[in-house]
Motif scaffolding. Sequence first.
Motif, PDB file in Angstrom:
ATOM      1  N   CYS A  79       0.828  -1.217   0.000  1.00  0.00           N
ATOM      2  CA  CYS A  79       0.000   0.000   0.000  1.00  0.00           C
ATOM      3  C   CYS A  79       0.860   1.265   0.000  1.00  0.00           C
ATOM      4  O   CYS A  79       0.667   2.154  -0.839  1.00  0.00           O
ATOM      5  CB  CYS A  79      -0.935   0.031   1.207  1.00  0.00           C
ATOM      6  SG  CYS A  79      -2.346  -1.078   1.082  1.00  0.00           S
ATOM      7  N   ILE A 115      -4.945   5.311  -0.193  1.00  0.00           N
ATOM      8  CA  ILE A 115      -4.120   4.099  -0.133  1.00  0.00           C
ATOM      9  C   ILE A 115      -3.009   4.265   0.908  1.00  0.00           C
ATOM     10  O   ILE A 115      -2.692   3.350   1.671  1.00  0.00           O
ATOM     11  CB  ILE A 115      -3.511   3.771  -1.516  1.00  0.00           C
ATOM     12  CG1 ILE A 115      -4.620   3.491  -2.529  1.00  0.00           C
ATOM     13  CG2 ILE A 115      -2.560   2.577  -1.431  1.00  0.00           C
ATOM     14  CD1 ILE A 115      -4.139   3.319  -3.963  1.00  0.00           C
ATOM     15  N   GLY A 141      -2.348   2.080   4.170  1.00  0.00           N
ATOM     16  CA  GLY A 141      -1.017   1.493   4.356  1.00  0.00           C
ATOM     17  C   GLY A 141      -0.419   1.783   5.721  1.00  0.00           C
ATOM     18  O   GLY A 141       0.036   0.870   6.409  1.00  0.00           O
TER      19      GLY A 141
END
Lengths: 88, 88
Positions: free
Chosen positions: A16, B44, B48
Amino acid sequence: MEFGWEQILGLVAGICTTIAVIPQIHRSYKTKKVNDVSPGMFSILLLGVLLWVVYGFTQNDLPIIATNGISLGLNSFMLYLMLKYGKN
Amino acid sequence: MEFGWEQILGLVAGICTTIAVIPQIHRSYKTKKVNDVSPGMFSILLLGVLLWVVYGFTQNDLPIIATNGISLGLNSFMLYLMLKYGKN
């Protein structure tokens, strides 16, 4: 080294944070506009991932070298787009 | 754990990748414009660093928890600015 759900978690986390810049590259490439994007952000990020790669080599840590090596390439390309399309 | 130049290198690398978003926050806050910034990137990225924090807890790894915890706060604020100023 064991490989269980925790390692998969770390792997997904790493994927990610590594690929996050791709939607930004896509947007900048498509619109050819980078006015609201900070050059400072990508400069510091690039320096950071470069240092991570060097650190990875000192530790012989392949995951650190690999993920940050990919980040280095992606962020270099983003900074190139900023230099290409940026006015300021 | 030894603490030499390699650890300082890793520390500086971590500081860089953690604080990189600050110039972007500053720019977006000042200009109130986020049109060229990708919401996908920060979504994202946020996922993450959240997963990194969880991973850090599973490993009892304070540096991972601390750096990604700070990133989580900074990137959450950036995403808030995007929702506040974004048109699309």
